[in-house]
Design a protein around this motif. Structure first.
Motif, PDB file in Angstrom:
ATOM      1  N   UNK A  42       0.774  -1.232   0.000  1.00 29.02           N
ATOM      2  CA  UNK A  42       0.000   0.000   0.000  1.00 29.02           C
ATOM      3  C   UNK A  42       0.804   1.280   0.000  1.00 29.02           C
ATOM      4  N   UNK A  43       2.123   1.151  -0.082  1.00 25.19           N
ATOM      5  CA  UNK A  43       2.955   2.344  -0.049  1.00 25.19           C
ATOM      6  C   UNK A  43       3.775   2.476  -1.328  1.00 25.19           C
ATOM      7  N   UNK A  44       4.401   3.616  -1.490  1.00 26.33           N
ATOM      8  CA  UNK A  44       5.263   3.828  -2.648  1.00 26.33           C
ATOM      9  C   UNK A  44       6.617   3.138  -2.435  1.00 26.33           C
ATOM     10  N   UNK A  45       7.262   2.886  -3.536  1.00 24.88           N
ATOM     11  CA  UNK A  45       8.581   2.264  -3.481  1.00 24.88           C
ATOM     12  C   UNK A  45       9.588   3.227  -2.859  1.00 24.88           C
ATOM     13  N   UNK A  46      10.485   2.671  -2.063  1.00 28.36           N
ATOM     14  CA  UNK A  46      11.441   3.469  -1.289  1.00 28.36           C
ATOM     15  C   UNK A  46      12.862   3.028  -1.632  1.00 28.36           C
ATOM     16  N   UNK A  47      13.770   3.947  -1.940  1.00 26.55           N
ATOM     17  CA  UNK A  47      15.153   3.557  -2.193  1.00 26.55           C
ATOM     18  C   UNK A  47      15.855   3.143  -0.902  1.00 26.55           C
ATOM     19  N   UNK A  48      16.701   2.138  -1.015  1.00 30.63           N
ATOM     20  CA  UNK A  48      17.407   1.615   0.154  1.00 30.63           C
ATOM     21  C   UNK A  48      18.910   1.844   0.029  1.00 30.63           C
ATOM     22  N   UNK A  49      19.485   1.378  -1.076  1.00 27.19           N
ATOM     23  CA  UNK A  49      20.931   1.463  -1.234  1.00 27.19           C
ATOM     24  C   UNK A  49      21.287   1.327  -2.703  1.00 27.19           C
ATOM     25  N   UNK A  50      22.404   1.921  -3.074  1.00 25.23           N
ATOM     26  CA  UNK A  50      22.881   1.795  -4.447  1.00 25.23           C
ATOM     27  C   UNK A  50      24.387   1.653  -4.438  1.00 25.23           C
ATOM     28  N   UNK A  51      24.904   1.118  -5.531  1.00 28.51           N
ATOM     29  CA  UNK A  51      26.344   0.901  -5.621  1.00 28.51           C
ATOM     30  C   UNK A  51      26.835   1.199  -7.034  1.00 28.51           C
ATOM     31  N   UNK A  52      27.996   1.839  -7.086  1.00 27.43           N
ATOM     32  CA  UNK A  52      28.626   2.166  -8.351  1.00 27.43           C
ATOM     33  C   UNK A  52      29.360   0.929  -8.833  1.00 27.43           C
ATOM     34  N   UNK A  53      28.922   0.366  -9.948  1.00 26.18           N
ATOM     35  CA  UNK A  53      29.405  -0.943 -10.362  1.00 26.18           C
ATOM     36  C   UNK A  53      30.896  -0.944 -10.696  1.00 26.18           C
ATOM     37  N   UNK A  54      31.443   0.192 -11.092  1.00 25.68           N
ATOM     38  CA  UNK A  54      32.858   0.215 -11.471  1.00 25.68           C
ATOM     39  C   UNK A  54      33.790   0.450 -10.296  1.00 25.68           C
ATOM     40  N   UNK A  55      33.227   0.896  -9.179  1.00 28.87           N
ATOM     41  CA  UNK A  55      34.158   1.250  -8.121  1.00 28.87           C
ATOM     42  C   UNK A  55      33.698   0.961  -6.716  1.00 28.87           C
ATOM     43  N   UNK A  56      32.478   0.467  -6.552  1.00 28.63           N
ATOM     44  CA  UNK A  56      32.028   0.084  -5.232  1.00 28.63           C
ATOM     45  C   UNK A  56      31.606   1.219  -4.331  1.00 28.63           C
ATOM     46  N   UNK A  57      31.475   2.422  -4.825  1.00 24.61           N
ATOM     47  CA  UNK A  57      30.971   3.532  -4.005  1.00 24.61           C
ATOM     48  C   UNK A  57      29.507   3.269  -3.721  1.00 24.61           C
ATOM     49  N   UNK A  58      29.121   3.479  -2.468  1.00 24.05           N
ATOM     50  CA  UNK A  58      27.750   3.170  -2.076  1.00 24.05           C
ATOM     51  C   UNK A  58      26.982   4.418  -1.662  1.00 24.05           C
ATOM     52  N   UNK A  59      25.694   4.292  -1.753  1.00 25.61           N
ATOM     53  CA  UNK A  59      24.758   5.267  -1.171  1.00 25.61           C
ATOM     54  C   UNK A  59      23.774   4.459  -0.339  1.00 25.61           C
TER      55      UNK A  59
END
Length: 122
Positions: A42-59
């Protein structure tokens, strides 16, 4: 075709841990970045985490910072979401998605989506 396949969901007690996997195929892995999102009923999609595929930098989203970790293995075209100290509000469908526009937490950057894996915290 780009394919993203999630696995690892299930039922876990509050305070427990789960590790979700996302296996990417159909493209050169480092040409797109991967993120995890979740959607509670019943809720909107929420971002959790992301990663830069070439260097492993995360958010990492503030809502899960300190409890969730995102990692990758380029050789296996796989991204993992390690979830610790899960809370009841973590019950949701978890999706991985791929973007060739950036590696942040903006949902509109992600054009490719998996089918999701259900996590239930109870």
């Amino acid at each position: 075709d780009v394919q993203l396949v999630e696995s690892g969901g299930g039922l876990v007690e509050p305070g427990g841990s789960l590790t979700l996997s996302c296996v990417a195929s159909g493209y050169t892995y480092t040409s797109k970045n991967i993120a995890w999102f979740r959607q509670r009923s019943g809720e909107e999609r929420e971002p959790i985490a992301s990663i830069y595929s070439r260097g492993g930098i995360e958010r990492i989203a503030d809502s899960v910072k300190g409890r969730f970790t995102i990692t990758q293995d380029q050789a296996k075209s796989t991204v993992w979401l390690q979830m610790n100290n899960l809370k009841v509000e973590g019950t949701a469908m978890y999706y991985c998605a791929a973007s060739d526009r950036g590696f942040g937490l903006r949902e509109d950057w992600y054009a490719y989506w998996g089918q999701g894996t259900q996590v239930t915290v109870s």
